[in-house]
Design a protein around this motif. Structure first.
Motif, PDB file in Angstrom:
ATOM      1  N   GLU A  29       0.828  -1.210   0.000  1.00 11.48           N
ATOM      2  CA  GLU A  29       0.000   0.000   0.000  1.00 11.48           C
ATOM      3  C   GLU A  29       0.859   1.255   0.000  1.00 11.48           C
ATOM      4  N   GLN A  30       1.900   1.271   0.807  1.00  8.38           N
ATOM      5  CA  GLN A  30       2.772   2.446   0.878  1.00  8.38           C
ATOM      6  C   GLN A  30       3.537   2.651  -0.421  1.00  8.38           C
ATOM      7  N   ASN A  31       3.974   1.565  -1.052  1.00  9.60           N
ATOM      8  CA  ASN A  31       4.683   1.681  -2.323  1.00  9.60           C
ATOM      9  C   ASN A  31       3.790   2.285  -3.403  1.00  9.60           C
ATOM     10  N   ILE A  32       2.563   1.784  -3.506  1.00  9.05           N
ATOM     11  CA  ILE A  32       1.653   2.285  -4.545  1.00  9.05           C
ATOM     12  C   ILE A  32       1.278   3.736  -4.278  1.00  9.05           C
ATOM     13  N   GLY A  33       1.188   4.105  -2.988  1.00 12.00           N
ATOM     14  CA  GLY A  33       0.734   5.449  -2.636  1.00 12.00           C
ATOM     15  C   GLY A  33       1.806   6.508  -2.611  1.00 12.00           C
ATOM     16  N   VAL A  34       3.049   6.173  -3.017  1.00 15.74           N
ATOM     17  CA  VAL A  34       4.149   7.132  -2.910  1.00 15.74           C
ATOM     18  C   VAL A  34       3.862   8.429  -3.666  1.00 15.74           C
ATOM     19  N   VAL A  35       3.568   8.342  -4.957  1.00 13.15           N
ATOM     20  CA  VAL A  35       3.384   9.563  -5.753  1.00 13.15           C
ATOM     21  C   VAL A  35       2.137  10.338  -5.335  1.00 13.15           C
ATOM     22  N   PRO A  36       0.984   9.667  -5.142  1.00 15.20           N
ATOM     23  CA  PRO A  36      -0.159  10.437  -4.625  1.00 15.20           C
ATOM     24  C   PRO A  36       0.152  11.155  -3.308  1.00 15.20           C
ATOM     25  N   GLY A  37       0.991  10.532  -2.457  1.00 15.13           N
ATOM     26  CA  GLY A  37       1.389  11.192  -1.214  1.00 15.13           C
ATOM     27  C   GLY A  37       2.193  12.451  -1.485  1.00 15.13           C
ATOM     28  N   LEU A  38       3.126  12.359  -2.452  1.00 12.07           N
ATOM     29  CA  LEU A  38       3.916  13.535  -2.815  1.00 12.07           C
ATOM     30  C   LEU A  38       3.042  14.638  -3.410  1.00 12.07           C
ATOM     31  N   LEU A  39       1.930  14.227  -4.036  1.00 13.07           N
ATOM     32  CA  LEU A  39       1.004  15.195  -4.634  1.00 13.07           C
ATOM     33  C   LEU A  39      -0.023  15.703  -3.618  1.00 13.07           C
ATOM     34  N   LYS A  40       0.144  15.302  -2.353  1.00 10.77           N
ATOM     35  CA  LYS A  40      -0.686  15.792  -1.240  1.00 10.77           C
ATOM     36  C   LYS A  40      -2.135  15.338  -1.333  1.00 10.77           C
ATOM     37  N   TRP A  41      -2.346  14.136  -1.870  1.00  5.02           N
ATOM     38  CA  TRP A  41      -3.695  13.589  -1.840  1.00  5.02           C
ATOM     39  C   TRP A  41      -4.072  13.287  -0.393  1.00  5.02           C
ATOM     40  N   SER A  42      -5.368  13.265  -0.106  1.00  7.62           N
ATOM     41  CA  SER A  42      -5.830  12.898   1.235  1.00  7.62           C
ATOM     42  C   SER A  42      -5.611  11.402   1.461  1.00  7.62           C
ATOM     43  N   ARG A  43      -5.524  11.008   2.737  1.00 10.33           N
ATOM     44  CA  ARG A  43      -5.335   9.593   3.062  1.00 10.33           C
ATOM     45  C   ARG A  43      -6.469   8.736   2.509  1.00 10.33           C
ATOM     46  N   LYS A  44      -7.684   9.246   2.606  1.00 11.91           N
ATOM     47  CA  LYS A  44      -8.851   8.500   2.112  1.00 11.91           C
ATOM     48  C   LYS A  44      -8.743   8.288   0.604  1.00 11.91           C
ATOM     49  N   ARG A  45      -8.377   9.343  -0.112  1.00 13.43           N
ATOM     50  CA  ARG A  45      -8.269   9.238  -1.568  1.00 13.43           C
ATOM     51  C   ARG A  45      -7.147   8.280  -1.968  1.00 13.43           C
ATOM     52  N   ILE A  46      -6.028   8.328  -1.248  1.00 11.70           N
ATOM     53  CA  ILE A  46      -4.913   7.429  -1.549  1.00 11.70           C
ATOM     54  C   ILE A  46      -5.327   5.977  -1.313  1.00 11.70           C
ATOM     55  N   ARG A  47      -5.991   5.730  -0.186  1.00 14.91           N
ATOM     56  CA  ARG A  47      -6.395   4.356   0.137  1.00 14.91           C
ATOM     57  C   ARG A  47      -7.366   3.825  -0.908  1.00 14.91           C
ATOM     58  N   GLU A  48      -8.310   4.650  -1.323  1.00 18.28           N
ATOM     59  CA  GLU A  48      -9.271   4.229  -2.350  1.00 18.28           C
ATOM     60  C   GLU A  48      -8.563   3.940  -3.673  1.00 18.28           C
ATOM     61  N   ARG A  49      -7.585   4.787  -4.023  1.00 15.31           N
ATOM     62  CA  ARG A  49      -6.844   4.590  -5.263  1.00 15.31           C
ATOM     63  C   ARG A  49      -5.996   3.320  -5.206  1.00 15.31           C
ATOM     64  N   VAL A  50      -5.378   3.075  -4.051  1.00 15.26           N
ATOM     65  CA  VAL A  50      -4.571   1.856  -3.887  1.00 15.26           C
ATOM     66  C   VAL A  50      -5.450   0.617  -4.079  1.00 15.26           C
ATOM     67  N   GLU A  51      -6.615   0.608  -3.462  1.00 15.38           N
ATOM     68  CA  GLU A  51      -7.504  -0.546  -3.583  1.00 15.38           C
ATOM     69  C   GLU A  51      -7.959  -0.734  -5.028  1.00 15.38           C
ATOM     70  N   GLU A  52      -8.296   0.382  -5.673  1.00 18.23           N
ATOM     71  CA  GLU A  52      -8.728   0.321  -7.077  1.00 18.23           C
ATOM     72  C   GLU A  52      -7.636  -0.275  -7.958  1.00 18.23           C
ATOM     73  N   LEU A  53      -6.398   0.167  -7.759  1.00 22.14           N
ATOM     74  CA  LEU A  53      -5.299  -0.295  -8.599  1.00 22.14           C
ATOM     75  C   LEU A  53      -4.907  -1.730  -8.291  1.00 22.14           C
ATOM     76  N   MET A  54      -4.931  -2.117  -7.032  1.00 24.97           N
ATOM     77  CA  MET A  54      -4.606  -3.496  -6.689  1.00 24.97           C
ATOM     78  C   MET A  54      -5.606  -4.445  -7.344  1.00 24.97           C
ATOM     79  N   ASP A  55      -6.877  -4.077  -7.304  1.00 30.26           N
ATOM     80  CA  ASP A  55      -7.888  -4.893  -7.975  1.00 30.26           C
ATOM     81  C   ASP A  55      -7.647  -4.910  -9.474  1.00 30.26           C
ATOM     82  N   LEU A  56      -7.247  -3.777 -10.026  1.00 34.98           N
ATOM     83  CA  LEU A  56      -7.013  -3.655 -11.459  1.00 34.98           C
ATOM     84  C   LEU A  56      -5.884  -4.566 -11.929  1.00 34.98           C
ATOM     85  N   VAL A  57      -4.815  -4.699 -11.122  1.00 33.89           N
ATOM     86  CA  VAL A  57      -3.679  -5.531 -11.528  1.00 33.89           C
ATOM     87  C   VAL A  57      -3.760  -6.953 -10.977  1.00 33.89           C
TER      88      VAL A  57
END
Length: 386
Positions: A103-131
């Motif tokens: 989760e932390q690896n996938i969220g690195v760039v969104p974190g640098l872009l100052k996304w909210s924790r909720k948005r990052i977590r949702e994006r991580v889940e979406e991408l993990m399901d996608l791959v």
């Protein structure tokens, strides 16, 4: 599919890279247009400059001269760090941070872009399901707890995390075994079908280039473009002896890499049962239908095991009975992949859909008939129809 690609056009205009102390440039006067939403493969011998060329796009290597634009914008107009945060980058052996979870690896760039924790977590889940990685199972694992193929999937997810229009891939599947490599290639094609990013992909493997590329740039010394065209055109009409050397012998067999499993007829007549079915019930079904084998699927209809009718009377459940499904293919797989899987499996291969679900089987007769049609020129490589 989206009405238009989410990727953008990339242009290289007379791009050159000279390193201090070297009399010859590493890359000399390269000009090419990479269309929006397409996969363009840079293929060539080791040391020809293909990786250097790609890395100048996101300024990991600064060009000495020339101009590179992304979506019409000169890359030199951006802060280098800002530029890279808007370009996905995937490399061989994934390059994951070893002390970060998935989760932390996938969220690195969104974190640098100052996304909210909720948005990052949702994006991580979406991408993990996608791959194809179950978030509940893999989110908190560390890279050392993953297989090579799983690490590469995380690497691709991380590259896509901030939804960049451009994805650069530097031999991303080069360090995994051939079967896993084929599955990862299929996964990339499946993702691209819906995401339609602009992807620049470096490889030294011409078969990989033919399978993945909408266009292939065959590069010679100093990244000189020997031929830049569709895979079909390069296979049919190599521009010179160097390109012909890359195509190699058996060009007609390489046509199998242009055809997908989805382009030919595959059977869905195999008897299937879910993992929760009782062995007695499956034995009865097989006996009544005069069949020998059944395919066991999990609750998401993903193929798990082949079961012989004689294995069932003594079995207490379908969880461990029979043998695991070996090398399978997806509808995105090439007929070359299918042929290899069929030979490994001994007669036919399981075909899966976009989410790994069972959709049928493909047999050796289908592939050999297609080879015969290719030899006589009766197959359309776009549709697979004779």
């Amino acid at each position: 599919m989206a009405d238009k690609p989410s990727g953008v056009e990339i242009q290289l205009e007379n791009v050159t890279k000279r390193y201090p102390g070297s009399s010859e440039p590493a890359v000399a006067d390269v000009s090419m247009t990479i269309p929006a939403g397409k996969i363009v493969i840079l293929v060539g011998p080791s040391g020809c400059g293909k990786t250097t060329t790609m890395r100048m796009i996101n300024r990991l290597i600064e060009p000495s001269s020339g101009r590179i634009t992304i979506g019409g914008e000169d890359v030199q107009a951006f802060n280098a760090d800002e530029l890279r945060r808007n370009i996905g980058y995937a490399i061989q052996q994934a390059g994951l941070f070893p002390h970060f979870t998935v989760e932390q690896n996938i969220g690195v760039v969104p974190g640098l872009l100052k996304w909210s924790r909720k948005r990052i977590r949702e994006r991580v889940e979406e991408l993990m399901d996608l791959v194809g990685l179950d978030p509940a199972e893999f989110r908190d694992r560390y890279p050392r707890q993953l297989s090579g193929g799983q690490q590469q999937r995380v690497g691709v997810a991380r590259a896509l995390a901030a939804d960049p229009p451009v994805l650069l891939m530097d031999e991303p599947f080069g360090a995994v075994d051939p079967i896993t490599r084929g599955h990862l290639q299929d996964e990339l094609l499946r993702l691209q079908e819906s995401l339609r990013k602009t992807i620049v992909f470096v490889t030294h493997d011409f078969d990989e280039a033919v399978k993945l590329g909408d266009r292939i740039a065959v590069l010679g010394d100093k990244s000189s473009i020997q031929q830049y065209d569709t895979p079909e055109a390069i296979l049919a009409h190599p521009a010179n002896d160097m390109v012909a050397g890359f195509v190699g012998a058996g060009a007609s067999l390489k046509q199998l890499t242009l055809l997908r499993v989805r382009d030919v007829s595959y059977s869905d007549t195999t008897l299937t049962a879910t993992i929760g079915t009782s062995p007695a019930e499956l034995h009865k079904r097989l006996t009544e239908q005069g069949r020998t084998y059944a395919l066991v699927l999990d609750d998401r209809r993903r193929p798990k095991r082949w079961v012989h009718v004689r294995d069932l009377p003594a079995a207490s459940s379908l969880t461990t009975v029979g043998r695991p499904v070996g090398d399978s293919v997806s509808t995105q797989s090439t007929l070359q992949d299918a042929l290899e899987a069929i030979l490994a499996e001994g007669g036919n291969a399981v075909v899966t859909g976009s989410r790994g679900e069972y959709v049928g089987t493909v047999d050796i007769t289908t592939v050999t008939d297609t080879i015969q049609q290719l030899r006589t020129g009766h197959v359309d490589s776009e549709s697979g129809q004779s």
